[in-house]
Design an enzyme around this catalytic site. Structure first.
Site, PDB file in Angstrom:
ATOM      1  N   GLY A 249      37.003 126.900 -12.426  1.00 30.84           N
ATOM      2  CA  GLY A 249      38.298 128.094 -12.395  1.00 30.84           C
ATOM      3  C   GLY A 249      37.760 128.809 -11.511  1.00 30.84           C
ATOM      4  O   GLY A 249      36.880 129.583 -11.045  1.00 30.84           O
ATOM      5  N   SER A 250      38.333 130.306 -12.841  1.00 30.87           N
ATOM      6  CA  SER A 250      38.238 131.666 -11.947  1.00 30.87           C
ATOM      7  C   SER A 250      36.470 132.238 -12.283  1.00 30.87           C
ATOM      8  O   SER A 250      36.709 132.949 -11.277  1.00 30.87           O
ATOM      9  CB  SER A 250      39.449 132.228 -11.810  1.00 30.87           C
ATOM     10  OG  SER A 250      40.500 131.941 -12.261  1.00 30.87           O
ATOM     11  N   VAL A 251      36.388 131.848 -13.162  1.00 28.57           N
ATOM     12  CA  VAL A 251      34.731 132.348 -13.065  1.00 28.57           C
ATOM     13  C   VAL A 251      33.978 132.559 -11.564  1.00 28.57           C
ATOM     14  O   VAL A 251      33.102 133.425 -11.597  1.00 28.57           O
ATOM     15  CB  VAL A 251      34.237 131.635 -14.070  1.00 28.57           C
ATOM     16  CG1 VAL A 251      34.676 132.199 -15.345  1.00 28.57           C
ATOM     17  CG2 VAL A 251      33.895 130.280 -13.810  1.00 28.57           C
TER      18      VAL A 251
ATOM     19  N   LYS B  42      35.461 132.642  -8.813  1.00 33.32           N
ATOM     20  CA  LYS B  42      36.003 134.155  -8.131  1.00 33.32           C
ATOM     21  C   LYS B  42      34.593 135.132  -8.042  1.00 33.32           C
ATOM     22  O   LYS B  42      34.408 135.049  -7.226  1.00 33.32           O
ATOM     23  CB  LYS B  42      37.102 134.534  -8.141  1.00 33.32           C
ATOM     24  CG  LYS B  42      38.430 133.414  -8.359  1.00 33.32           C
ATOM     25  CD  LYS B  42      39.332 134.103  -9.008  1.00 33.32           C
ATOM     26  CE  LYS B  42      40.068 133.400  -8.814  1.00 33.32           C
ATOM     27  NZ  LYS B  42      41.615 133.743  -9.143  1.00 33.32           N
TER      28      LYS B  42
END
Lengths: 484, 460
Positions: free
Chosen positions: A217-219, A221
């Site tokens: 997920g967003s980690v 990014k």
């Protein structure tokens, strides 16, 4: 009649010669084959009878061999069994299974070549041969904080010392009690072991380094941002489009933001602001701009694709090899088929914390002989330079902003600058998302880097929910380390 | 006699005394070693047991000085050492199985040893000349065959461990085959020394070998049928091989004809093969022998496999007395005592034991060579060869040279009948060797008769 008696003596000599040959074959030529047979009870007993080395956390043994009165001579016992189950593994009739018991079996049992001279001296001094003791790098306070934080939830947490790579904590939930499968009653042990292997939530799997892996997920990014900054074409202030939905080429599908709204009223955001609010559309667009190769190379520099031994083998994390544009946009925000271990994400946080240099993670600080002499000490080694110190510094500032002003507020520690990133990884329609958090602290002189994942802990569509569930656990772990 | 020596012949009794003391010393050291390894202290009762064993050996030595002063000086030390090592190993297995010394097998074995030595000494005292035994040739034969077949008698016979070679009378079990071995050797020797001329001279030559006449084949055929009977009905390949081998070897020594060996081997081979085809228990033995570790064999019996693993665990130098796990092998103190020695004393220790046996057999054969009468020659050769053959059957059985059988290792294995029979066998060998080594009255020294003035009549 003397001639036949003399000939008879030759026959007798031949008979005895045959016995000498057969004895030699059994006791010398084929002895190791016979000793190596799995049904050879003597060999099993011999391995039990040798005092196996201890596994230390701090100064306390979490796995030790206690003398017993039965024929096995020693009983392997585990202290704080559930807390350290995946660190120790267990030693039973099935051999050494999992954890350090398995991966450092030869040292613990004393059979390792590293202990050769010690064994020779044992032979002459009459000292009872015994295995080496392993001193781990674990910080019991951090380990406990991680386990308490996860509680009854499924998931995993890893903490590293960013400057050395020493593993400060490694927790996987659900856990199990290794004592139940290390007894000397074969029937009970077998029943308990079968129950553990068949349990649906798979307590034997160390989710921190193995198992089915997680979508980050967003980690992820942070990796995408690192790739963009490393190209030199972007700075923290570079302006990116941040609409409510990103049109994906080749398809009718769109990539939405978590809350369905635009990332800023203007529809434009800086790179830093995109990370702070975890803007999907901006990072999706950024991923397509920098390209799949750049993203994949950056991930590899953080250690993706490697299978390090810590000394347990870590399952390689991966970014898919073939990506079209929509898949690339999805991958850039840690979805599609990007798969990671919590250990890998802790290495990403630790790499940014350590001025861009990723250290090889390790669990064994030193190997100690039975006479308390140190046989081996861990040497911290660099795995790679993932980003330049400048890029690392920029990323750190951006991640500090995430905790100060963004989705990671729940990880704030008063008086200490914390850098972090939240994630809410969807894994199938209608299922709750995995809540992620990676962080390190203090941001200006990092002492600990953390990755936490709580399975099904977040709420799909709400980025802050990941931060709400996973960030407090990370915070407790960091505090446990900083308050030492 | 071709050589007349004026040097006083040496009786060898002093050599025997020194060697026997050494043998008892080794046994004592082994016992201390075992105590130190298992309990960390010198075993209690060392003095009593050590002196007791020393007393038994010395008593026998004194009987030899008294009644057989020229007997072979190596036989007693070898047997003392073997018997003592057996006692230590039986005690060791007792310890491993948690049996106290008072109710252990070792103490019983020690008593049997004392009894066996007493009987052997009695034999030496009573039988002043081995040629006396020849008078009882046919009685010995009858007793021998009767003992051999006794286990087949329904009431007294008892089947143990798959072989019907025991008799049980009033809770007291006995392996009569061991005594039968002795009786049959006497019978064969007496019978063959009478008939050797007929068996060796007549016949026709085929392929360079002189084959006997058909009617002279009767004795070997009877022996063959008897041994096959033992194999099939008592399910005991070891005894069967032992008796037939003994007979053929003595027949060969008596007749000096290789053809008897050829006939014997052919008969035994054919008989064993037919038995293999017909009888399930023989097939099982062969399966266990050739495919010891196949799942099928392990399902039937893993005792041979366990013995082999024990020996392998000992390796070249052994685990040391008291440091192995001989109790993991079945019958570790009787049929499988050889693997127990292999495990704790290693290949080297087992070699030493085999060499002791070989030396004992060699002394017996040497006795046979030195004996002047045909009966003594045959008896000594037969008894020695039976020892060699028994060692081969026992050790060969547990080391997969031949199929496993239920014989005991002479002097080592626990078992009263075996000890009695083998000590008596040794007594007879010592008696013959005394005769063989005793110097003839020296003609040069002169006697009262020689010195008397007499008319000497010279014949042309």
């Amino acid at each position: 009649m003397n001639t036949p008696v003399r000939r008879l003596s030759f026959l007798v000599a031949a008979l005895f010669a045959a016995l000498l040959v057969s004895t030699t074959l059994i006791q010398y030529v084929f002895a190791s084959d016979l000793n190596g047979r799995p049904d050879n009870r003597r060999t099993l007993l011999a391995t039990y009878a040798r005092e196996r080395g201890e596994i230390l956390v701090g100064q306390n043994p979490v796995a030790k061999s206690v003398p017993t009165d039965d024929e096995f001579k020693f009983q392997r016992t585990y202290d704080d069994p559930e807390l350290y189950a995946h660190i120790t593994g267990f030693y039973s009739f099935f051999g050494a299974v999992g954890g350090l018991e398995q991966s450092e079996n030869s040292l613990l049992s004393g059979a390792s070549d590293k202990l050769f001279y010690r064994r020779v001296s044992d032979l002459f001094t009459g000292r009872r041969p015994s295995g080496a003791t392993l001193e781990t790098t674990l910080d019991p306070a951090v380990q406990k904080a991680a386990s308490d934080g996860l509680g009854d939830a499924k998931g995993a947490a890893v903490a590293l010392d960013p400057k050395t790579g020493a593993i400060l904590a490694m927790v996987s939930h659900p856990s199990f009690d290794p004592n139940t499968v290390a007894g000397h009653d074969l029937g009970t042990v077998d029943k308990n072991y079968q129950a553990l292997t068949k349990a649906t939530d798979r307590p034997l799997v160390n989710r921190a380094i193995g198992g089915d892996l997680y979508p980050p997920g967003s980690v992820f990014k942070v990796v995408t941002a690192a790739a963009a900054l490393s190209t030199g074409d972007y700075t923290a202030d570079s302006e990116l489009p941040g609409p409510a939905e990103l049109d994906l080429p080749l398809t009718n599908a769109t990539l939405p933001n978590h809350d369905g709204g635009a990332c800023s009223p203007s529809g434009k955001v800086s790179l830093e602001q995109a990370l702070v609010v975890s803007c999907n559309t901006a990072f999706g667009d950024l991923g397509m701009k920098i390209g799949a190769d750049t993203l994949r190379e950056q991930a590899a520099k953080f250690g993706f694709g490697d299978a390090p031994s810590v000394p347990m083998r870590v399952t390689p994390s991966s970014v898919p090899a073939e990506l079209d544009e929509p898949q690339l946009a999805q991958s850039a925000i840690g979805q599609y088929d990007v798969r990671v271990t919590p250990m890998q994400m802790a290495m990403v946080a630790a790499g940014v914390a350590n001025k861009g240099v990723v250290m090889q993670p390790y669990l064994v600080q030193s190997v100690i002989g039975s006479d308390l002499s140190v046989i081996e000490t861990a040497e911290p080694t660099e795995l790679s330079e993932a980003v330049t110190p400048e890029v690392a510094s920029t990323l750190t500032d951006m991640m500090v902003a995430v905790v100060d002003d963004g989705t990671g507020r729940r990880a704030q520690i008063s008086g200490t600058k914390v850098a972090g990133k939240t994630g809410t990884a969807e894994h199938g329609k209608g299922r709750r998302a995995h809540a992620w958090f990676i962080s390190f602290a203090p941001a200006d002189d990092p002492k600990i880097a953390v990755a936490v994942v709580v399975e099904d802990g977040g709420t799909a569509g709400s980025e802050t929910s990941g931060g709400a569930v996973a960030a407090p656990i990370a915070k407790q772990m960091m505090e446990a380390r900083l308050n030492r | 006699m071709s050589v007349v020596s004026s040097v006083a012949p040496r009786s060898g009794r002093t050599t025997e005394l020194v060697l026997t003391l050494g043998a008892v010393g080794i046994v004592g050291l082994a016992y201390v070693n075992l105590g130190l390894a298992t309990s960390g202290s010198v075993p209690p009762g060392l003095a009593a047991l050590g002196l007791g064993y020393l007393g038994v050996a010395m008593a026998f030595h004194l009987v030899l000085r008294w009644r057989a002063s020229y007997a072979d000086p190596l036989i007693l030390p070898i047997v003392t050492l073997l018997n003592g090592l057996g006692l230590v190993m039986i005690h060791r297995v007792d310890l491993a199985k948690g049996r106290d010394i008072a109710d252990g097998v070792a103490l019983r074995q020690l008593m049997w040893s004392a009894l066996a030595v007493a009987i052997a000494a009695g034999v030496l005292v009573v039988v002043r000349d081995h040629r006396l035994l020849r008078r009882y040739t046919f009685l010995a034969g009858a007793v021998g065959f009767a003992l051999l077949l006794l286990p087949l008698v329904p009431v007294v016979g008892d089947q143990q461990f798959g072989a019907r070679i025991w008799i049980k009378v009033g809770g007291f079990s006995f392996q009569p085959g061991e005594i039968a071995k002795l009786a049959l050797a006497v019978f064969f020797a007496g019978y063959l020394v009478q008939t050797r001329d007929a068996l060796s001279v007549a016949g026709r030559k085929v392929l360079g070998m002189t084959f006997p006449r058909a009617r002279d084949l009767l004795p070997i055929l009877i022996a063959w049928l008897a041994s096959l009977g033992v194999l099939v009905f008592e399910k005991d390949l070891g005894s069967s091989l032992l008796f037939f081998g003994l007979f053929v070897a003595m027949l060969y020594v008596a007749t000096e004809r290789v053809s008897w060996i050829a006939i014997g081997l052919a008969l035994f081979g054919a008989g064993a093969y037919v038995a293999y085809l017909i009888f399930g228990h023989v097939q099982t033995r062969v399966l266990l022998w050739l495919h010891t570790f196949s799942p099928q064999a392990l399902e039937t019996s893993d005792q041979l496999a366990k013995g082999l693993m024990g020996m392998a665990a000992g390796g070249m130098f052994g685990t040391g007395l008291g440091r192995g796990r001989p109790d993991l092998t079945y019958l570790a103190e009787s049929d499988f005592i050889i693997p127990s020695f292999g495990e704790e004393l290693g290949m080297i220790g087992l070699f030493a034991i085999l060499v002791l046996y070989a030396l004992l057999v060699e002394r017996g054969l040497r006795t046979s060579l030195g004996t002047r009468d045909g009966f003594g020659k045959l008896l000594a050769a037969g008894l020695s060869f039976s020892l060699a053959l028994q060692c081969f059957v026992v050790v060969g059985g547990v080391t997969r040279v031949i199929p496993l059988t239920g014989l005991t290792a002479p002097f080592l294995s626990s078992g009263g009948s075996s000890l009695l029979a083998n000590w008596t066998l040794v007594a007879v060998l010592l008696r013959i060797s005394d005769h063989a080594r005793r110097p003839l009255p020296d003609p040069a020294a002169g006697s009262a008769v020689a010195e008397a003035r007499t008319e000497v009549v010279r014949l042309p």
